[in-house]
Write a protein that holds these residues in place. Structure first.
Motif, PDB file in Angstrom:
ATOM      1  N   LEU A  47       1.159   1.993   6.398  1.00  7.93           N
ATOM      2  CA  LEU A  47       0.908   2.661   5.122  1.00  7.93           C
ATOM      3  C   LEU A  47       2.038   2.425   4.133  1.00  7.93           C
ATOM      4  O   LEU A  47       1.797   2.211   2.938  1.00  7.93           O
ATOM      5  CB  LEU A  47       0.707   4.162   5.341  1.00  7.93           C
ATOM      6  N   GLU A  48       3.269   2.449   4.618  1.00 12.69           N
ATOM      7  CA  GLU A  48       4.407   2.198   3.738  1.00 12.69           C
ATOM      8  C   GLU A  48       4.399   0.760   3.229  1.00 12.69           C
ATOM      9  O   GLU A  48       4.704   0.508   2.063  1.00 12.69           O
ATOM     10  CB  GLU A  48       5.713   2.496   4.465  1.00 12.69           C
ATOM     11  N   PHE A  49       4.039  -0.191   4.080  1.00  9.82           N
ATOM     12  CA  PHE A  49       3.981  -1.592   3.675  1.00  9.82           C
ATOM     13  C   PHE A  49       2.897  -1.822   2.625  1.00  9.82           C
ATOM     14  O   PHE A  49       3.138  -2.461   1.598  1.00  9.82           O
ATOM     15  CB  PHE A  49       3.735  -2.481   4.900  1.00  9.82           C
ATOM     16  N   ILE A  50       1.710  -1.277   2.857  1.00  9.97           N
ATOM     17  CA  ILE A  50       0.614  -1.422   1.892  1.00  9.97           C
ATOM     18  C   ILE A  50       0.962  -0.721   0.584  1.00  9.97           C
ATOM     19  O   ILE A  50       0.661  -1.216  -0.504  1.00  9.97           O
ATOM     20  CB  ILE A  50      -0.708  -0.902   2.492  1.00  9.97           C
ATOM     21  N   ALA A  83       4.000  -0.329  -0.608  1.00  9.72           N
ATOM     22  CA  ALA A  83       4.998  -1.153  -1.297  1.00  9.72           C
ATOM     23  C   ALA A  83       4.332  -2.338  -1.996  1.00  9.72           C
ATOM     24  O   ALA A  83       4.680  -2.668  -3.137  1.00  9.72           O
ATOM     25  CB  ALA A  83       6.048  -1.639  -0.305  1.00  9.72           C
ATOM     26  N   ILE A  84       3.375  -2.969  -1.336  1.00 12.75           N
ATOM     27  CA  ILE A  84       2.652  -4.087  -1.950  1.00 12.75           C
ATOM     28  C   ILE A  84       1.886  -3.600  -3.177  1.00 12.75           C
ATOM     29  O   ILE A  84       1.900  -4.253  -4.225  1.00 12.75           O
ATOM     30  CB  ILE A  84       1.705  -4.747  -0.928  1.00 12.75           C
ATOM     31  N   ALA A  85       1.223  -2.459  -3.071  1.00  8.15           N
ATOM     32  CA  ALA A  85       0.476  -1.924  -4.213  1.00  8.15           C
ATOM     33  C   ALA A  85       1.410  -1.577  -5.363  1.00  8.15           C
ATOM     34  O   ALA A  85       1.088  -1.826  -6.531  1.00  8.15           O
ATOM     35  CB  ALA A  85      -0.332  -0.695  -3.787  1.00  8.15           C
ATOM     36  N   LEU A  86       2.570  -1.014  -5.059  1.00 19.53           N
ATOM     37  CA  LEU A  86       3.537  -0.668  -6.103  1.00 19.53           C
ATOM     38  C   LEU A  86       4.061  -1.926  -6.805  1.00 19.53           C
ATOM     39  O   LEU A  86       4.149  -1.973  -8.033  1.00 19.53           O
ATOM     40  CB  LEU A  86       4.696   0.127  -5.507  1.00 19.53           C
ATOM     41  N   ILE A  87       4.371  -2.943  -6.034  1.00 20.40           N
ATOM     42  CA  ILE A  87       4.851  -4.193  -6.614  1.00 20.40           C
ATOM     43  C   ILE A  87       3.777  -4.834  -7.487  1.00 20.40           C
ATOM     44  O   ILE A  87       4.043  -5.259  -8.614  1.00 20.40           O
ATOM     45  CB  ILE A  87       5.313  -5.156  -5.504  1.00 20.40           C
ATOM     46  N   ILE A 102      -0.472   1.692  -8.909  1.00 20.52           N
ATOM     47  CA  ILE A 102       0.762   2.471  -8.780  1.00 20.52           C
ATOM     48  C   ILE A 102       0.454   3.869  -8.241  1.00 20.52           C
ATOM     49  O   ILE A 102       1.163   4.371  -7.361  1.00 20.52           O
ATOM     50  CB  ILE A 102       1.508   2.518 -10.123  1.00 20.52           C
ATOM     51  N   VAL A 103      -0.606   4.484  -8.716  1.00 16.58           N
ATOM     52  CA  VAL A 103      -1.005   5.805  -8.214  1.00 16.58           C
ATOM     53  C   VAL A 103      -1.407   5.706  -6.743  1.00 16.58           C
ATOM     54  O   VAL A 103      -1.050   6.569  -5.928  1.00 16.58           O
ATOM     55  CB  VAL A 103      -2.149   6.386  -9.076  1.00 16.58           C
ATOM     56  N   LEU A 104      -2.125   4.642  -6.382  1.00 17.35           N
ATOM     57  CA  LEU A 104      -2.494   4.424  -4.984  1.00 17.35           C
ATOM     58  C   LEU A 104      -1.252   4.267  -4.113  1.00 17.35           C
ATOM     59  O   LEU A 104      -1.198   4.794  -2.997  1.00 17.35           O
ATOM     60  CB  LEU A 104      -3.384   3.188  -4.860  1.00 17.35           C
ATOM     61  N   ALA A 105      -0.244   3.576  -4.622  1.00 18.63           N
ATOM     62  CA  ALA A 105       0.990   3.394  -3.863  1.00 18.63           C
ATOM     63  C   ALA A 105       1.659   4.728  -3.569  1.00 18.63           C
ATOM     64  O   ALA A 105       2.074   4.982  -2.433  1.00 18.63           O
ATOM     65  CB  ALA A 105       1.940   2.479  -4.634  1.00 18.63           C
ATOM     66  N   PHE A 106       1.746   5.587  -4.577  1.00 16.48           N
ATOM     67  CA  PHE A 106       2.364   6.900  -4.341  1.00 16.48           C
ATOM     68  C   PHE A 106       1.528   7.755  -3.398  1.00 16.48           C
ATOM     69  O   PHE A 106       2.077   8.518  -2.602  1.00 16.48           O
ATOM     70  CB  PHE A 106       2.618   7.613  -5.663  1.00 16.48           C
ATOM     71  N   ALA A 159       0.949   9.987   2.050  1.00 15.84           N
ATOM     72  CA  ALA A 159       0.208  10.053   3.303  1.00 15.84           C
ATOM     73  C   ALA A 159       1.064   9.620   4.488  1.00 15.84           C
ATOM     74  O   ALA A 159       0.983  10.200   5.568  1.00 15.84           O
ATOM     75  CB  ALA A 159      -1.046   9.182   3.213  1.00 15.84           C
ATOM     76  N   SER A 160       1.913   8.626   4.274  1.00 16.93           N
ATOM     77  CA  SER A 160       2.766   8.179   5.373  1.00 16.93           C
ATOM     78  C   SER A 160       3.831   9.212   5.721  1.00 16.93           C
ATOM     79  O   SER A 160       4.247   9.306   6.857  1.00 16.93           O
ATOM     80  CB  SER A 160       3.412   6.837   5.032  1.00 16.93           C
ATOM     81  N   GLU A 161       4.256   9.991   4.734  1.00 13.62           N
ATOM     82  CA  GLU A 161       5.232  11.045   5.005  1.00 13.62           C
ATOM     83  C   GLU A 161       4.631  12.176   5.830  1.00 13.62           C
ATOM     84  O   GLU A 161       5.349  12.846   6.576  1.00 13.62           O
ATOM     85  CB  GLU A 161       5.797  11.597   3.705  1.00 13.62           C
ATOM     86  N   ASN A 162       3.335  12.393   5.707  1.00 16.08           N
ATOM     87  CA  ASN A 162       2.683  13.469   6.448  1.00 16.08           C
ATOM     88  C   ASN A 162       2.384  13.103   7.888  1.00 16.08           C
ATOM     89  O   ASN A 162       2.073  13.974   8.677  1.00 16.08           O
ATOM     90  CB  ASN A 162       1.394  13.897   5.739  1.00 16.08           C
TER      91      ASN A 162
END
Length: 66
Positions: free
Chosen positions: A5-8, A10-14, A51-55, A60-63
Motif C-alpha cells: 500500500l505504501e509503494f502504490i 508513493a507511485i500515485a503521489l509521484i 494525490i488524494v488516492l495516495a494519501f 490505510a497502510s497506517e491502520n
C-alpha cells in the motif's frame, strides 16, 4: 500488505505531482496522466485525484498491523 500500500501510494503521489507540474509548467512530460486519452482536458482533476488516492493509501497502510 502495508509495504504494498505504501509503494502504490508513493507511485500515485509521484504521478499526481508530475501531472500537475506538467500541466502548469510544462516540465516532466513522462507522467501517466498525460498519456491517458480519456482525461483530455481534465488532467488537473486526474492529478488531484491521484494525490488524494495516495494519501488515502497512506492512511490505510497506517491502520494495518505490522
Amino acid at each position: 500488505m502495508k509495504k504494498v500500500l505504501e509503494f502504490i501510494g508513493a507511485i500515485a503521489l509521484i504521478q499526481g505531482t508530475v501531472g500537475l507540474l506538467h500541466k502548469f509548467t510544462g516540465w516532466l512530460s513522462w507522467g501517466v496522466i498525460k498519456h491517458l486519452g480519456i482525461l483530455d482536458g481534465y488532467e488537473v482533476y486526474g492529478s488531484i485525484a491521484l494525490i488524494v488516492l495516495a494519501f488515502a493509501l497512506f492512511a490505510a497502510s497506517e491502520n494495518l498491523k505490522s
